[in-house]
Design a protein around this motif. Structure first.
Motif, PDB file in Angstrom:
ATOM      1  N   MET A 146      -0.783   4.298  -1.997  1.00  0.00           N
ATOM      2  CA  MET A 146      -1.988   3.995  -0.954  1.00  0.00           C
ATOM      3  C   MET A 146      -2.660   5.042   0.237  1.00  0.00           C
ATOM      4  SD  MET A 146      -3.989   1.143  -2.791  1.00  0.00           S
ATOM      5  CE  MET A 146      -5.279   1.430  -1.389  1.00  0.00           C
ATOM      6  N   ARG A 178     -20.789  -9.831  -7.773  1.00  0.00           N
ATOM      7  CA  ARG A 178     -20.532 -10.443  -6.450  1.00  0.00           C
ATOM      8  C   ARG A 178     -20.689 -11.767  -6.448  1.00  0.00           C
ATOM      9  NH1 ARG A 178     -19.515  -5.866  -3.295  1.00  0.00           N
ATOM     10  NH2 ARG A 178     -21.383  -6.102  -1.377  1.00  0.00           N
ATOM     11  N   ARG A 180       1.133  -1.340  -0.138  1.00  0.00           N
ATOM     12  CA  ARG A 180      -0.098   0.430   0.092  1.00  0.00           C
ATOM     13  C   ARG A 180       1.062   1.488  -0.161  1.00  0.00           C
ATOM     14  NH1 ARG A 180      -3.295  -3.342   2.685  1.00  0.00           N
ATOM     15  NH2 ARG A 180      -5.979  -2.876   2.062  1.00  0.00           N
ATOM     16  N   VAL A 223     -12.703   0.264 -15.278  1.00  0.00           N
ATOM     17  CA  VAL A 223     -11.356   0.855 -15.103  1.00  0.00           C
ATOM     18  C   VAL A 223     -11.114   1.125 -15.737  1.00  0.00           C
ATOM     19  CG1 VAL A 223     -11.280  -0.471 -13.235  1.00  0.00           C
ATOM     20  CG2 VAL A 223     -10.650  -1.535 -15.589  1.00  0.00           C
ATOM     21  N   LEU A 239      -5.549  -2.382 -16.870  1.00  0.00           N
ATOM     22  CA  LEU A 239      -4.729  -1.129 -16.968  1.00  0.00           C
ATOM     23  C   LEU A 239      -3.627  -1.160 -17.823  1.00  0.00           C
ATOM     24  CD1 LEU A 239      -6.035  -0.473 -13.612  1.00  0.00           C
ATOM     25  CD2 LEU A 239      -6.685   0.649 -15.466  1.00  0.00           C
ATOM     26  N   ALA A 292      -1.322  -0.614 -11.198  1.00  0.00           N
ATOM     27  CA  ALA A 292      -2.032  -1.038 -10.882  1.00  0.00           C
ATOM     28  C   ALA A 292      -1.985  -2.205  -9.355  1.00  0.00           C
ATOM     29  CB  ALA A 292      -2.810  -2.034 -11.933  1.00  0.00           C
ATOM     30  N   MET A 293      -3.236  -2.775  -8.798  1.00  0.00           N
ATOM     31  CA  MET A 293      -2.842  -3.960  -7.358  1.00  0.00           C
ATOM     32  C   MET A 293      -3.989  -4.397  -7.926  1.00  0.00           C
ATOM     33  SD  MET A 293      -1.557  -2.868  -3.446  1.00  0.00           S
ATOM     34  CE  MET A 293      -2.088  -3.526  -2.015  1.00  0.00           C
ATOM     35  N   PHE A 312      -5.760  -6.806  -4.323  1.00  0.00           N
ATOM     36  CA  PHE A 312      -5.473  -7.009  -2.982  1.00  0.00           C
ATOM     37  C   PHE A 312      -6.020  -8.025  -2.748  1.00  0.00           C
ATOM     38  CE2 PHE A 312      -7.102  -2.404  -4.021  1.00  0.00           C
ATOM     39  CZ  PHE A 312      -6.100  -1.547  -3.383  1.00  0.00           C
ATOM     40  N   ARG A 327      -9.158  -7.090 -14.154  1.00  0.00           N
ATOM     41  CA  ARG A 327      -9.043  -5.666 -14.152  1.00  0.00           C
ATOM     42  C   ARG A 327      -8.090  -4.818 -14.028  1.00  0.00           C
ATOM     43  NH1 ARG A 327     -12.963  -4.341  -9.046  1.00  0.00           N
ATOM     44  NH2 ARG A 327     -11.534  -4.432  -7.981  1.00  0.00           N
ATOM     45  N   VAL A 339     -12.711  -6.117  -4.234  1.00  0.00           N
ATOM     46  CA  VAL A 339     -13.321  -5.558  -4.209  1.00  0.00           C
ATOM     47  C   VAL A 339     -13.827  -5.342  -5.309  1.00  0.00           C
ATOM     48  CG1 VAL A 339     -14.899  -3.435  -2.501  1.00  0.00           C
ATOM     49  CG2 VAL A 339     -12.197  -4.168  -1.857  1.00  0.00           C
ATOM     50  N   LEU A 340     -15.164  -6.021  -5.438  1.00  0.00           N
ATOM     51  CA  LEU A 340     -15.705  -5.834  -7.403  1.00  0.00           C
ATOM     52  C   LEU A 340     -16.926  -5.080  -6.548  1.00  0.00           C
ATOM     53  CD1 LEU A 340     -15.489  -9.755  -8.416  1.00  0.00           C
ATOM     54  CD2 LEU A 340     -13.695  -7.530  -8.290  1.00  0.00           C
ATOM     55  N   LEU A 341     -17.286  -4.177  -7.841  1.00  0.00           N
ATOM     56  CA  LEU A 341     -18.245  -3.144  -7.771  1.00  0.00           C
ATOM     57  C   LEU A 341     -19.413  -4.369  -8.564  1.00  0.00           C
ATOM     58  CD1 LEU A 341     -17.039   0.004 -10.302  1.00  0.00           C
ATOM     59  CD2 LEU A 341     -16.721  -0.409  -7.790  1.00  0.00           C
ATOM     60  N   HIS A 343       2.348   1.565  -3.348  1.00  0.00           N
ATOM     61  CA  HIS A 343       1.447   2.305  -4.427  1.00  0.00           C
ATOM     62  C   HIS A 343       1.196   3.814  -4.028  1.00  0.00           C
ATOM     63  CE1 HIS A 343      -1.596   1.686  -6.919  1.00  0.00           C
ATOM     64  NE2 HIS A 343      -2.964   1.631  -6.035  1.00  0.00           N
TER      65      HIS A 343
END
Ligand SMILES: Nc1ncnc2c1ncn2[C@@H]1O[C@H](COP(=O)(O)OP(=O)(O)OP(=O)(O)O)[C@@H](O)[C@H]1O
Ligand SMILES: [Mg+2]
Lengths: 272, 235
Positions: free
Chosen positions: A82, A156, A77, A126, A174, A106-107, A109, A170, A113-115, A80
């Protein structure tokens, strides 16, 4: 040569094909080394990252290993950009990391965490955030991580491993210069894991710098160009995978390799 | 009891035959409360979203205020708007007192804090979840807000329904600034209050029944949205 499952239609190992987000060769990575200088991070009066000095090999795959709670995710983190370090700096080509630079990273995690959108929409989101609007690009990325059949499923509702694959896709979409992977294959089945490793290798071969955390020693041996061992917020060693696994310099690294739980007795330190 | 049964069947009759007076009152009620809901969301949602994703001095105090304002007593809002719009008041020249517009203004003031505070809560929860990903992508605040509103749309619709439910059912504010004038500012709640006191139970009861259906309908919609959202992985 690994056997690939049918649902993971991937391009050849050369990574030269034009069909995927990561295959474009990024500009010469050797001019953009990533460094940490006297990097520290404290929370609740505890020094979690303890003045780390670290230069990453400018190219290839750097694998970070260390016990749970050693500070690997925290260090990623910080690198990156953050979170702000308590003291010290992260440098990119000798300069402080700017937002522009961060956009080229890009990272993935440890907990993806998906939308609340479909698989496809997650990738499109993205791409749009980078001003990329090619409608075929998202499909290619999804195909690359073997999720074509699930393109229109809500992200999800995917299984844990499928979610990790989407998170990886994802990040790859990028086309980052540096890709940070925090235990990105931790919940994948063996076939998917090998397939993802192949993608990571291709990304490396096309010039992306990879900094990844894994507890999987086999994976580290298969992928690592260098290994960085972190213990108690400090780097205890950095070197080639061979050297690290054959002859770890620190007692902690040796214990980690051998699967030994650290206690007061065997280290004489506070590691209950 | 005879009286009650008779009024009740008459009331049902009014509803079934779509009594024009009834339709007019219900129509105005919906028009006023829906307008107020739209206005409250247009103001409350952006404010709520901004507070949800940003950090600034006084933010927690603002959140406490927003939450407290959700419990504004309708009569106090009515009185406040009355004082502004009455002939002697600062906005008296607009001549809005005892018009549907005045009622919309009063209800908007009443429910904007609801729209703001509840959407702040919804979006902040979602933002907590998304924050790391957004930070990794280096998204602008505006882009973050857009994504949060889109992904939180099902919950935000229930916020709007809650605001609508509160405004359509309140009587204190609209009776003060609207005055329950027949064919002009009569809405369901004011008509019920005054018809009951006049002893015309039939109209009061038919309106009461309709109000009840609306309340039930709103609840049904809210549950449907929640269910759909969670079934399809959007909650
Ligand atoms: N924001 C924070 N506040 C306080 N403590 C924290 C915070 N973030 C991390 N820590 C602590 O810092 C230590 C290192 O955490 P980190 O997540 O980096 O571990 P890790 O090396 O990634 O471990 P794992 O292998 O389990 O993923 C842990 O003891 C954790 O509890
Ligand atoms: Mg970790």
């Amino acid at each position: 040569m690994l056997e690939r499952p049918l649902h993971l239609k991937m391009s050849g190992a050369g990574g030269r094909s034009a069909d995927a987000g990561v295959s474009t060769r990024v500009s010469d990575a050797s001019r953009h080394p990533l460094e940490a200088r006297a990097l520290s991070y404290a929370a609740d009066g505890k020094l979690l990252i303890d003045s780390i000095d670290l230069s990453f090999a400018p190219e290839g795959i750097s694998v970070m290993m260390g016990y749970n709670g050693a500070g690997k995710s925290l260090l990623l983190r910080l690198l990156h950009g953050m979170i702000e370090p308590s003291s010290g700096r992260v440098l990119w080509s000798g300069e402080p990391v700017t937002e522009e630079v961060r956009r080229q990273q890009a990272m993935v995690f440890q907990k993806p965490v998906l939308l609340r959108r479909t698989v496809l929409a997650n990738i499109e989101f993205v791409l749009k955030s980078r001003g990329l609007k090619d409608p075929q690009q998202a499909r290619r990325v999804i195909e690359r991580v073997g999720l074509s059949d699930l393109a229109n499923r809500p992200a999800r509702l995917l299984s844990g491993g499928e979610q990790q694959r989407l998170a990886l896709g994802r990040a790859l979409a990028l086309n980052p210069r540096i890709l940070f992977l925090d235990e990105a294959t931790a919940s994948l089945d063996p076939a998917s894991m090998l397939a993802i490793e192949e993608i990571v290798r291709q990304a490396r071969d096309s010039g992306h710098k990879i900094v990844m955390v894994t507890h999987n020693i086999g994976q580290a041996k298969r992928l690592a160009d260098e290994i960085i061992f972190i213990h108690d917020g400090r780097i205890t060693e950095q070197g080639s995978a061979d050297a690290f696994f054959e002859n770890p310099a620190s007692r902690e690294a040796q214990a980690y390799r051998d699967g030994v739980i650290l206690t007061h007795e065997n280290t004489g330190e506070l590691n209950a | 009891m005879q009286d009650f049964a008779q009024s009740f069947s008459l009331a049902l009759m009014h509803i079934v035959t779509l009594d024009p007076d009834l339709i007019e009152i219900v129509g105005l009620s919906l028009q006023v409360s829906l307008s107020a809901t739209v206005i409250s969301c247009l103001i409350g949602l952006p404010v709520g979203a901004f507070v949800a994703v940003t950090r600034f001095p006084g933010r927690s105090a603002l959140i406490v205020c927003m939450n407290a304002l959700m419990g504004l007593p309708p009569v106090v809002v009515g009185l406040f708007v009355y004082l502004q719009l009455s002939r002697a008041g600062p906005l008296g020249f607009l001549g809005l007192l005892y018009t549907p517009t005045a009622m919309i203004i009063a209800q908007s003031i009443l429910i904007t804090p609801i729209a703001g505070a509840l959407s702040r809560q919804v979006l902040e929860d979602l933002h907590k979840e998304y924050r790391e990903q957004f930070s990794s992508l280096v998204l602008s605040t505006a882009a973050q807000i857009r994504a949060l509103i889109w992904d939180g749309r099902y919950s935000l619709i229930t916020v709007a329904l809650a605001a609508f439910g509160r405004s359509v059912a309140e009587v204190g504010a609209v009776i003060i600034v609207g005055g329950n004038i027949d064919h002009l500012t009569r809405v369901m709640t004011t008509a019920i209050a005054l018809e009951t006191s006049k002893g015309d139970l039939t109209l009061a009861m038919s309106l009461g029944l309709i109000l009840l259906f609306i309340a039930l309908g709103i609840n049904a919609l809210v549950s449907t949205f929640r269910l759909t959202a969670s079934r399809y992985g959007y909650a």
